[in-house]
Design a protein around this motif. Structure first.
Motif, short mmCIF file in Angstrom:
data_model
loop_
_atom_site.label_atom_id
_atom_site.label_comp_id
_atom_site.label_asym_id
_atom_site.label_seq_id
_atom_site.Cartn_x
_atom_site.Cartn_y
_atom_site.Cartn_z
N ASP A 160 6.90 64.21 -72.64
CA ASP A 160 7.17 63.19 -73.06
C ASP A 160 5.77 62.72 -74.15
N GLY A 161 6.54 62.27 -75.02
CA GLY A 161 4.91 62.59 -76.03
C GLY A 161 5.17 60.90 -76.41
N GLY A 162 3.96 59.89 -76.41
CA GLY A 162 3.43 58.87 -76.74
C GLY A 162 2.55 58.86 -77.96
N ASN A 163 1.46 57.94 -77.80
CA ASN A 163 0.50 57.50 -79.23
C ASN A 163 -0.84 57.78 -78.37
N THR A 164 -0.95 58.21 -77.37
CA THR A 164 -2.38 58.36 -76.41
C THR A 164 -2.15 59.81 -76.37
N LYS A 165 -1.38 60.77 -75.29
CA LYS A 165 -1.07 61.64 -75.20
C LYS A 165 0.39 62.33 -75.45
N THR A 166 0.78 63.60 -75.11
CA THR A 166 1.95 64.36 -75.05
C THR A 166 1.86 65.42 -74.25
#
Length: 324
Positions: free
Chosen positions: A8-14
């Motif tokens: 799961d990759g987002g703007n804050t963390k992966t």
């Protein structure tokens, strides 16, 4: 070949997880921003995704060639060329035996709240993410909705209301005093100055909890801001369901940091009321676990929830641990 990878990759963390067929997590990795639109460059975002995945593989004592499948659920996977870029680059960097499956990140949330990833997910975070999937496995989402939604949209609407109130327009709102106190300014005009002058700006999203608090206390302006944002989410959910031909009642998975606020029931309830054909549920796993479950689904693994729950990484990776 008894291993799967979910990322799961987002703007804050992966966050990346490698698990065995029974759901036991044997490797985990973490990196920064995965959004090719939000990182300093697309290459930096892909570096973060591949880095988290490689760390998880290393922890598992495995290589990309050992995986039955790899599923990536990524913020910034929005247009056909984005999916093509991710599949090509990640397959090469991780030496994958087969091309990876790439979804928008909201699909991980959908699987995190349903047993089959069928329905629509609405993630109310810094930005809004809405995506859906039907029983045929078809997905649909729009990465760039025309309306500003979620924390960013709420904050901008609140600041606009404060500025207009300070200039003598619209109805009075308790947001004015709360916003001025939050940012340490004497009045709305100085607040406008702080957000429009040259140089660094304050964090607008810090105002979002104030909007929820004042809405709960009865401020009509704050309540209208929350209801307007929720109506935009409801519009997006209905549009997504229509594109996929989802029949009522379908699952609507609600998630995201904004909805964790104690007064956020107003927002969640308003979304649900705007989508009468859906049954609203909350995600019970973190998104990375949703991505891992999608990988298990893809190859026919049937993980034991207890094994997955007990082997999930420490709280540095996850905030909750619940059954799917």
């Amino acid at each position: 070949m008894s291993l799967v990878l979910g990322v799961d990759g987002g703007n804050t963390k992966t966050v990346a997880l490698v698990a065995q067929a029974d759901g036991t997590v044997v490797g985990a990795g973490r990196a920064g921003c995965a959004d090719i639109y939000g990182a300093v460059s697309p290459e930096a975002a892909i570096d973060a995704i591949a880095g988290a995945a490689q760390s998880a593989l290393d922890a598992a004592g495995a290589t990309g060639d050992d995986l039955r499948t790899a599923v990536f659920c990524l913020a910034g996977a929005d247009w056909p060329e984005d999916f093509e870029l991710h599949r090509r680059e990640l397959a090469a960097r991780l030496s994958l035996r087969r091309p990876p499956t790439v979804y928008n990140d909201a699909i991980a949330t959908l699987r995190a709240g349903t047993p089959d990833a069928v329905g629509v997910a609405a993630v109310v975070g810094t930005g809004g993410a809405i995506a859906g999937r039907n029983a045929r496995g078809e997905t649909w989402h729009l990465g760039f909705w025309p309306d500003g939604m979620a924390a960013g949209g709420i904050a901008r609407a609140a600041l606009r209301a404060v500025y207009r109130n300070g200039l003598g327009h619209d109805v009075p709102t308790s947001l004015t005093g709360r916003a001025c106190a939050l940012y340490g300014v004497p009045d709305a005009l100085e607040l406008l100055h702080r957000f429009s002058r040259r140089g660094p700006k304050p964090a607008a999203v810090a105002l979002v909890p104030v909007v929820f608090e004042e809405a709960a206390a009865g401020d009509e302006v704050a309540r209208a801001i929350i209801e307007t944002d929720a109506s935009r989410f409801a519009d997006a959910v209905r549009t997504t369901a229509a594109h996929l031909g989802l029949a009522a009642p379908y699952a609507l998975v609600l998630a995201g940091g904004v909805l964790r606020h104690p007064a956020a029931a107003l927002h969640a309830d308003a979304i649900a009321q705007g989508v009468p054909d859906a049954v609203a549920v909350r995600a019970t796993w973190e998104p990375a676990a949703g991505a891992l479950l999608l990988a298990c689904d893809e190859v026919g693994f049937d993980p034991y929830p207890a094994r997955l729950r007990e082997s999930l990484p420490a709280e540095a990776f996850f905030a909750t641990r619940s059954d799917p």
